[in-house]
Design a protein around this motif. Structure first.
Motif, PDB file in Angstrom:
ATOM      1  N   TYR A  15      -2.483   9.498  -2.657  1.00  0.00           N
ATOM      2  CA  TYR A  15      -1.719   9.485  -1.603  1.00  0.00           C
ATOM      3  C   TYR A  15      -1.510  10.394  -0.453  1.00  0.00           C
ATOM      4  CZ  TYR A  15       3.106   8.632   0.219  1.00  0.00           C
ATOM      5  OH  TYR A  15       4.307   8.176   0.935  1.00  0.00           O
ATOM      6  N   GLY A  16      -3.369  10.264  -0.200  1.00  0.00           N
ATOM      7  CA  GLY A  16      -3.618  11.050   1.253  1.00  0.00           C
ATOM      8  C   GLY A  16      -3.315  10.105   2.412  1.00  0.00           C
ATOM      9  N   HIS A  17      -4.235  10.319   3.285  1.00  0.00           N
ATOM     10  CA  HIS A  17      -3.691   9.683   4.711  1.00  0.00           C
ATOM     11  C   HIS A  17      -3.730   8.236   4.354  1.00  0.00           C
ATOM     12  CE1 HIS A  17      -3.245  13.523   7.003  1.00  0.00           C
ATOM     13  NE2 HIS A  17      -4.330  13.712   6.443  1.00  0.00           N
ATOM     14  N   LEU A  18      -4.776   7.789   3.836  1.00  0.00           N
ATOM     15  CA  LEU A  18      -4.939   6.270   3.694  1.00  0.00           C
ATOM     16  C   LEU A  18      -3.876   5.596   2.636  1.00  0.00           C
ATOM     17  CD1 LEU A  18      -6.575   3.526   4.221  1.00  0.00           C
ATOM     18  CD2 LEU A  18      -8.286   4.314   2.540  1.00  0.00           C
ATOM     19  N   GLY A  19      -3.735   6.248   1.578  1.00  0.00           N
ATOM     20  CA  GLY A  19      -2.476   6.052   0.572  1.00  0.00           C
ATOM     21  C   GLY A  19      -1.380   5.800   1.304  1.00  0.00           C
ATOM     22  N   GLN A  20      -0.988   6.836   1.936  1.00  0.00           N
ATOM     23  CA  GLN A  20       0.204   6.747   2.632  1.00  0.00           C
ATOM     24  C   GLN A  20       0.120   5.727   3.643  1.00  0.00           C
ATOM     25  OE1 GLN A  20       1.199  10.685   4.563  1.00  0.00           O
ATOM     26  NE2 GLN A  20       0.060  11.669   2.921  1.00  0.00           N
ATOM     27  N   TYR A  21      -0.792   5.348   4.312  1.00  0.00           N
ATOM     28  CA  TYR A  21      -0.750   4.151   5.190  1.00  0.00           C
ATOM     29  C   TYR A  21      -0.642   2.886   4.489  1.00  0.00           C
ATOM     30  CZ  TYR A  21      -2.825   0.628   8.223  1.00  0.00           C
ATOM     31  OH  TYR A  21      -3.234  -0.509   9.151  1.00  0.00           O
ATOM     32  N   LEU A  22      -1.157   2.730   3.459  1.00  0.00           N
ATOM     33  CA  LEU A  22      -1.034   1.459   2.596  1.00  0.00           C
ATOM     34  C   LEU A  22       0.274   1.419   2.028  1.00  0.00           C
ATOM     35  CD1 LEU A  22      -4.521   1.476   0.887  1.00  0.00           C
ATOM     36  CD2 LEU A  22      -3.901   0.071   2.690  1.00  0.00           C
ATOM     37  N   ILE A  26       3.020  -1.872   2.958  1.00  0.00           N
ATOM     38  CA  ILE A  26       3.608  -2.560   1.913  1.00  0.00           C
ATOM     39  C   ILE A  26       4.860  -2.637   1.724  1.00  0.00           C
ATOM     40  CG2 ILE A  26       3.412  -3.150  -0.515  1.00  0.00           C
ATOM     41  CD1 ILE A  26       0.563  -1.758  -0.869  1.00  0.00           C
ATOM     42  N   LEU A  27       5.490  -1.337   1.633  1.00  0.00           N
ATOM     43  CA  LEU A  27       6.929  -1.471   1.728  1.00  0.00           C
ATOM     44  C   LEU A  27       7.697  -1.863   2.932  1.00  0.00           C
ATOM     45  CD1 LEU A  27       7.494   2.396   0.499  1.00  0.00           C
ATOM     46  CD2 LEU A  27       7.885   0.230  -0.701  1.00  0.00           C
ATOM     47  N   LYS A  28       7.001  -1.879   3.927  1.00  0.00           N
ATOM     48  CA  LYS A  28       7.504  -2.686   5.437  1.00  0.00           C
ATOM     49  C   LYS A  28       7.172  -3.919   5.484  1.00  0.00           C
ATOM     50  CE  LYS A  28       7.926   1.558   8.205  1.00  0.00           C
ATOM     51  NZ  LYS A  28       7.549   2.202   9.516  1.00  0.00           N
ATOM     52  N   GLY A  30       5.194  -5.902   3.156  1.00  0.00           N
ATOM     53  CA  GLY A  30       4.707  -6.758   1.799  1.00  0.00           C
ATOM     54  C   GLY A  30       5.277  -7.964   1.541  1.00  0.00           C
ATOM     55  N   ALA A  31       6.808  -7.818   1.763  1.00  0.00           N
ATOM     56  CA  ALA A  31       7.450  -9.124   1.300  1.00  0.00           C
ATOM     57  C   ALA A  31       7.089 -10.319   2.029  1.00  0.00           C
ATOM     58  CB  ALA A  31       9.042  -8.668   1.443  1.00  0.00           C
ATOM     59  N   GLY A  32       6.826 -10.242   3.184  1.00  0.00           N
ATOM     60  CA  GLY A  32       6.484 -11.359   4.034  1.00  0.00           C
ATOM     61  C   GLY A  32       5.074 -11.954   3.889  1.00  0.00           C
ATOM     62  N   LEU A  33       4.246 -10.833   2.973  1.00  0.00           N
ATOM     63  CA  LEU A  33       2.956 -11.392   2.794  1.00  0.00           C
ATOM     64  C   LEU A  33       2.618 -11.581   1.313  1.00  0.00           C
ATOM     65  CD1 LEU A  33       1.209  -8.530   5.123  1.00  0.00           C
ATOM     66  CD2 LEU A  33       1.279 -10.807   5.463  1.00  0.00           C
ATOM     67  N   GLY A  34       3.688 -11.414   0.680  1.00  0.00           N
ATOM     68  CA  GLY A  34       3.619 -11.861  -0.778  1.00  0.00           C
ATOM     69  C   GLY A  34       2.976 -10.615  -1.504  1.00  0.00           C
ATOM     70  N   LEU A  35       3.314  -9.562  -1.106  1.00  0.00           N
ATOM     71  CA  LEU A  35       2.743  -8.130  -2.043  1.00  0.00           C
ATOM     72  C   LEU A  35       4.098  -7.339  -2.190  1.00  0.00           C
ATOM     73  CD1 LEU A  35      -0.023  -6.845   0.637  1.00  0.00           C
ATOM     74  CD2 LEU A  35      -0.216  -8.446  -1.450  1.00  0.00           C
ATOM     75  N   THR A  36       3.988  -6.469  -3.356  1.00  0.00           N
ATOM     76  CA  THR A  36       5.070  -5.591  -3.673  1.00  0.00           C
ATOM     77  C   THR A  36       4.277  -4.773  -4.495  1.00  0.00           C
ATOM     78  OG1 THR A  36       7.062  -5.293  -4.788  1.00  0.00           O
ATOM     79  CG2 THR A  36       5.670  -6.785  -6.085  1.00  0.00           C
ATOM     80  N   LEU A  37       4.986  -3.392  -4.293  1.00  0.00           N
ATOM     81  CA  LEU A  37       4.399  -2.250  -4.915  1.00  0.00           C
ATOM     82  C   LEU A  37       4.556  -2.129  -6.585  1.00  0.00           C
ATOM     83  CD1 LEU A  37       4.854   1.003  -2.658  1.00  0.00           C
ATOM     84  CD2 LEU A  37       2.628   0.194  -3.616  1.00  0.00           C
TER      85      LEU A  37
END
Length: 278
Positions: A15-22, A26-28, A30-37
């Protein structure tokens, strides 16, 4: 009536800069792209509290299988691939965000075997590498002779083992820190040369020992990183690319690489028991 396929469950390790970005994307989106955490893990779990929903925080990484992931994404440190990579592949596809770990021949072989045995895909993101698929095609055809990658950054952007850069001063200009095989370079700069590691994975016929790399400290590069790739093939074929990747002082990863990594994640739908550059 046709039914939609279930969302692809993503586990994020780091959960560094790249992890936070991903995680944020995904949270914002993901639902429209078929992804969930499915989960988020970080060495310091306190960093997750307040920014990641409590039910998504994984305190013990060894319990990752309880979260039933389709893809596990590592974005923190090469040691994760060494300690957990084969276990990840026994349960899910694995996007290794620190492919410098694969410079270890034993680990490289172990993860390839795990991918084949379990029918999972070991994904290697292109990151800041331009033309990775082209290098791979040239290698697969037997026409690849040489690959050289030079990465130049402000000294504050390097995370090196040892004290190679401990004496840098502002305004000193350009200094070559290392020039040699990517196999020898990865242990020196494991967090800085993932682009070179991706090139070595793409250039399968050359491998980490055959691909040459150079890292350069340059105090003039205050606003971007520079990645130069030179590829040589048979019959006089050659290509040279220069990529200027906007980056803040002290940033290990250039800003354009974040979008590149997101695009790589969207590719991770399963490509069989093999290594796949994405």
């Amino acid at each position: 009536m046709a039914t939609s396929s279930p969302a692809q469950r993503i586990g994020v390790v780091g959960y560094g800069h790249l992890g936070q970005y991903l995680v944020e994307r995904i949270l914002k989106e993901g639902a429209g792209l078929g992804l969930t955490l499915a989960f988020v893990w970080n060495r310091n779990s306190d960093k997750l509290k307040g920014s990641v929903p409590a039910e998504l925080i994984l305190d013990d990484l060894s319990a990752f299988a309880d979260r039933r992931c389709d893809v596990i994404v590592e974005v923190c440190h090469p040691k994760i691939a060494k300690d957990f990579g084969s276990h990840f592949l026994s349960q899910a596809h694995f996007l290794v965000g620190s492919p410098s770990a694969l410079s270890d021949p034993e680990l490289n072989h172990k993860l390839r075997q795990a991918a084949e045995r379990h029918g999972r895909t070991l994904y290697v993101p292109s990151g800041a590498l331009w033309g990775g698929q082209d290098i791979q095609r040239l290698s697969d055809s037997g026409a690849l002779k040489a690959v050289f990658v030079r990465m130049s950054k402000h000294p504050s952007c390097f995370r090196l083992t040892g004290d190679t850069l401990s004496d840098w001063t502002e305004g000193e200009g350009r200094r070559v820190l290392f020039s040699g095989s990517v196999a020898d370079l990865c242990p020196l700069a494991p967090n800085n040369v993932n682009t070179m590691a991706a090139a070595a994975m793409a250039a399968g016929t050359l491998g980490f020992s055959g691909v040459r790399g150079e890292i350069v400290s340059d105090t003039a590069l205050r606003d971007y990183h520079v990645v130069e790739v030179e590829v040589t093939g048979v019959n006089g074929f050659s290509v040279r690319t220069v990529r200027r990747n906007p980056a803040q002082l002290g940033a290990v990863t250039g800003s354009a690489t974040y979008n590149s990594f997101w695009s790589s994640l969207l590719v991770c739908k399963g490509h069989g028991g093999r290594v796949y550059l994405c």
